[in-house]
Design a protein around this motif. Structure first.
Motif, short mmCIF file in Angstrom:
data_model
loop_
_atom_site.label_atom_id
_atom_site.label_comp_id
_atom_site.label_asym_id
_atom_site.label_seq_id
_atom_site.Cartn_x
_atom_site.Cartn_y
_atom_site.Cartn_z
N PRO A 46 0.81 -1.22 0.00
CA PRO A 46 0.00 0.00 0.00
C PRO A 46 0.85 1.28 0.00
CG PRO A 46 -0.76 -1.52 1.72
CD PRO A 46 0.50 -2.09 1.15
N TYR A 47 2.10 1.19 0.42
CA TYR A 47 2.97 2.37 0.50
C TYR A 47 3.89 2.49 -0.71
CZ TYR A 47 1.20 1.80 5.19
OH TYR A 47 0.36 1.62 6.25
N GLY A 48 3.86 1.50 -1.59
CA GLY A 48 4.68 1.56 -2.81
C GLY A 48 6.17 1.37 -2.56
N GLY A 49 6.54 0.89 -1.40
CA GLY A 49 7.95 0.65 -1.09
C GLY A 49 8.06 0.11 0.32
N VAL A 50 9.28 -0.28 0.70
CA VAL A 50 9.47 -0.88 2.03
C VAL A 50 9.47 0.21 3.10
CG1 VAL A 50 11.01 -2.26 3.46
CG2 VAL A 50 10.81 -2.75 1.01
N VAL A 51 8.61 0.05 4.10
CA VAL A 51 8.56 0.99 5.23
C VAL A 51 9.36 0.36 6.38
CG1 VAL A 51 7.06 2.29 6.80
CG2 VAL A 51 6.25 1.70 4.49
N PRO A 52 10.51 0.95 6.75
CA PRO A 52 11.42 0.29 7.70
C PRO A 52 10.76 -0.14 9.01
CG PRO A 52 12.50 2.17 6.69
CD PRO A 52 11.07 2.20 6.21
N GLU A 53 9.91 0.68 9.59
CA GLU A 53 9.33 0.34 10.89
C GLU A 53 8.34 -0.83 10.75
OE1 GLU A 53 10.26 1.21 13.76
OE2 GLU A 53 8.64 0.33 14.92
N ILE A 54 7.58 -0.82 9.66
CA ILE A 54 6.66 -1.95 9.42
C ILE A 54 7.46 -3.22 9.21
CG2 ILE A 54 4.99 -2.90 7.77
CD1 ILE A 54 3.93 -0.06 7.36
N ALA A 55 8.58 -3.10 8.49
CA ALA A 55 9.43 -4.28 8.24
C ALA A 55 9.95 -4.84 9.55
CB ALA A 55 10.59 -3.91 7.31
N ALA A 56 10.47 -3.98 10.41
CA ALA A 56 11.05 -4.45 11.68
C ALA A 56 9.99 -5.16 12.52
CB ALA A 56 11.66 -3.28 12.45
N ARG A 57 8.79 -4.58 12.57
CA ARG A 57 7.72 -5.22 13.36
C ARG A 57 7.31 -6.56 12.77
NH1 ARG A 57 4.10 -0.71 16.08
NH2 ARG A 57 5.74 0.83 16.35
N ALA A 58 7.24 -6.62 11.45
CA ALA A 58 6.85 -7.89 10.82
C ALA A 58 7.92 -8.96 11.07
CB ALA A 58 6.63 -7.69 9.32
N HIS A 59 9.20 -8.56 11.07
CA HIS A 59 10.26 -9.54 11.39
C HIS A 59 10.04 -10.09 12.81
CE1 HIS A 59 12.57 -8.91 7.78
NE2 HIS A 59 12.85 -7.65 8.05
N VAL A 60 9.75 -9.20 13.76
CA VAL A 60 9.53 -9.63 15.15
C VAL A 60 8.39 -10.64 15.19
CG1 VAL A 60 8.73 -8.91 17.44
CG2 VAL A 60 10.37 -7.48 16.19
N GLU A 61 7.32 -10.33 14.45
CA GLU A 61 6.14 -11.18 14.48
C GLU A 61 6.38 -12.57 13.89
OE1 GLU A 61 2.28 -9.86 12.54
OE2 GLU A 61 2.89 -8.14 13.78
N HIS A 62 7.15 -12.63 12.80
CA HIS A 62 7.23 -13.88 12.05
C HIS A 62 8.48 -14.73 12.29
CE1 HIS A 62 3.67 -12.97 9.70
NE2 HIS A 62 4.11 -11.74 9.59
N LEU A 63 9.54 -14.11 12.80
CA LEU A 63 10.82 -14.82 12.80
C LEU A 63 10.81 -16.11 13.62
CD1 LEU A 63 13.65 -14.97 11.74
CD2 LEU A 63 14.41 -13.45 13.58
N ASP A 64 10.26 -16.07 14.83
CA ASP A 64 10.28 -17.27 15.68
C ASP A 64 9.62 -18.46 14.97
OD1 ASP A 64 11.46 -15.73 17.55
OD2 ASP A 64 9.83 -15.79 19.02
N GLY A 65 8.45 -18.21 14.40
CA GLY A 65 7.71 -19.26 13.71
C GLY A 65 8.49 -19.81 12.53
N LEU A 66 9.17 -18.92 11.80
CA LEU A 66 9.93 -19.37 10.63
C LEU A 66 11.13 -20.22 11.03
CD1 LEU A 66 9.84 -16.11 8.50
CD2 LEU A 66 8.87 -18.29 7.87
N ILE A 67 11.77 -19.85 12.13
CA ILE A 67 12.91 -20.63 12.60
C ILE A 67 12.44 -22.03 13.01
CG2 ILE A 67 14.63 -20.85 14.46
CD1 ILE A 67 14.85 -17.76 14.39
N ALA A 68 11.31 -22.09 13.73
CA ALA A 68 10.77 -23.39 14.14
C ALA A 68 10.47 -24.23 12.90
CB ALA A 68 9.51 -23.19 14.98
N ARG A 69 9.91 -23.59 11.87
CA ARG A 69 9.58 -24.34 10.64
C ARG A 69 10.83 -24.80 9.91
NH1 ARG A 69 6.04 -21.45 6.50
NH2 ARG A 69 7.18 -22.73 5.01
N ALA A 70 11.85 -23.95 9.91
CA ALA A 70 13.10 -24.32 9.22
C ALA A 70 13.71 -25.57 9.87
CB ALA A 70 14.10 -23.16 9.24
N LEU A 71 13.68 -25.63 11.20
CA LEU A 71 14.21 -26.81 11.90
C LEU A 71 13.34 -28.03 11.62
CD1 LEU A 71 15.32 -25.32 15.34
CD2 LEU A 71 16.80 -26.35 13.62
#
Ligand code: KG4
Ligand code: ZN
Length: 354
Positions: A46-71
């Motif tokens: 919706p913003y037409g580009g990467v919004v750094p603060e939104i990116a950082a929050r999304a990383h916080v939200e998704h990273l744990d789950g992705l690591i568990a899935r990778a293992l």
């Protein structure tokens, strides 16, 4: 050697498990045991580009789950890992902090060594994971933030021959996509419509083409596209396709010219009959550019090596692999290693004063 790799430097949250086998006499092999990528495209579109603060929050939200899935995908537990690799820069600092802190937490809790990986080194070494390319080789690194030609002499040993004096190639693709109303992310969108276009309908400049050395410049080309699009007024789909095709053709001409200069400059330091040009970074997934560079490399007596597209755009496997390559040389990092927004590949050994 089995490493978990974490990538959070831009808008992909990614984790992967990669194994590196030493086969003696300098021979090696890599296996990707798992590779999960969560693209945040929908969050940023919706913003037409990467919004750094939104990116950082999304990383916080998704990273744990992705690591568990990778293992999980790798069918491994923490006890099967030899180390944790994470992107420590360069990139959007909020995201880099999320990934690096997560890696440090795991390293501390599980008593595993940490490898702080330069994201660019991840791109640079991917061809060794996918194609077992030996050192040295010439690297054309083309991503959203970087356009460089480097001689890769070894892990951590990079000699830069040329770089962009203004915009990165991927950035130019993204901006042109925006001007043409093609949405975000721009690179794949421009490539798609360019297939329907006539590259010869509009003339665009080829910045620095034919000049000595192998630096790049893309901002003049981007401006020329803007002026052309404005002069056309309301763009129909054919005009859009023709402009996209003309732009992509201009980029191909420039990359081919700059790369052939670099191939000539690097030739004396390359093994005869085993000269290789590796293309890496998100833009390397563009098929039209690949084809063009294939021909250019052939004409200079080089073999072109391009990893598969899903390993050219940001992913965790490239970070795990770069981590494994460093780990194999005993290069691990202390838990007080800091994140870095800027971190040139040819900076030499890390000093935090840099
Ligand atoms: O390496 P990458 O995933 O992230 C960075 O480290 O920057 O590269 C992303 C960049 C973006 O600018 C994107 O538009 C570009 O790579 N890209 C492409 C294509 N796919 C991705 N550019 C041209 N053609 C493509 N097919
Ligand atoms: Zn990247």
């Amino acid at each position: 050697m089995t490493l978990l790799g974490i990538e959070t430097s831009c808008d992909e949250t990614a984790a992967a498990v990669v194994r590196r086998h030493d086969e003696g006499d300098g021979a090696f092999r890599g296996d990707i045991l798992s590779n999960v990528v969560f693209s945040q495209i929908r969050e940023h579109a919706p913003y037409g580009g990467v919004v750094p603060e939104i990116a950082a929050r999304a990383h916080v939200e998704h990273l744990d789950g992705l690591i568990a899935r990778a293992l999980d995908d790798a069918k491994l537990g923490w006890e099967d890992l030899d180390g944790i690799a994470a992107t420590a820069g360069p990139g959007l600092i909020g995201g880099v902090i999320v990934g690096l802190m997560t890696a440090k937490g795991i390293a501390f809790a599980r008593n595993l060594p940490l490898v702080a990986v330069n994201h660019l080194e991840g791109h640079a070494l991917t061809a060794r994971l996918t194609n077992r390319v030996p050192f040295p080789y010439l690297l054309l690194l083309v991503s959203g933030g970087h356009s460089q030609l480097l001689v890769v002499e070894g892990v951590g040993a990079y000699r830069r021959l040329g770089t962009t004096v203004d915009d990165a190639v991927g950035e130019a693709f993204d901006k042109v996509a925006k001007m043409l109303g093609l949405g975000f992310p721009g690179g794949p969108a421009v490539e798609k419509v360019a297939r329907e276009g006539n590259a010869a309908r509009f003339a665009l400049p080829r910045p620095l083409m034919g000049r000595a050395g192998c630096d790049f410049s893309f901002s003049g080309l981007k401006t020329a596209v803007r002026q052309l699009a404005e002069a056309q007024g309301d763009l129909d789909s054919q005009a859009r396709a023709d402009i996209a095709a003309a732009f992509q053709q201009a980029v191909a001409d420039v990359l081919a010219d700059r790369a052939s200069h670099a191939m000539r400059m690097a030739a004396p330091s390359m093994p005869l009959k085993a000269r290789r040009l590796v293309v890496a970074g998100g833009v390397a997934s563009n098929l039209a550019l690949r084809e063009r560079l294939e021909a250019t490399a052939g004409a200079e007596g080089y073999e072109l090596v391009v990893p598969p597209a899903r390993l050219c755009t940001d992913n965790g496997a490239m970070i795990a692999w770069a981590g494994a390559e460093r780990f194999a040389l005993g290069l691990t990092d202390p838990l007080d290693t800091g994140p870095r927004a800027r971190w040139p590949l040819d900076a030499g050994p890390r000093t935090d004063a840099a």
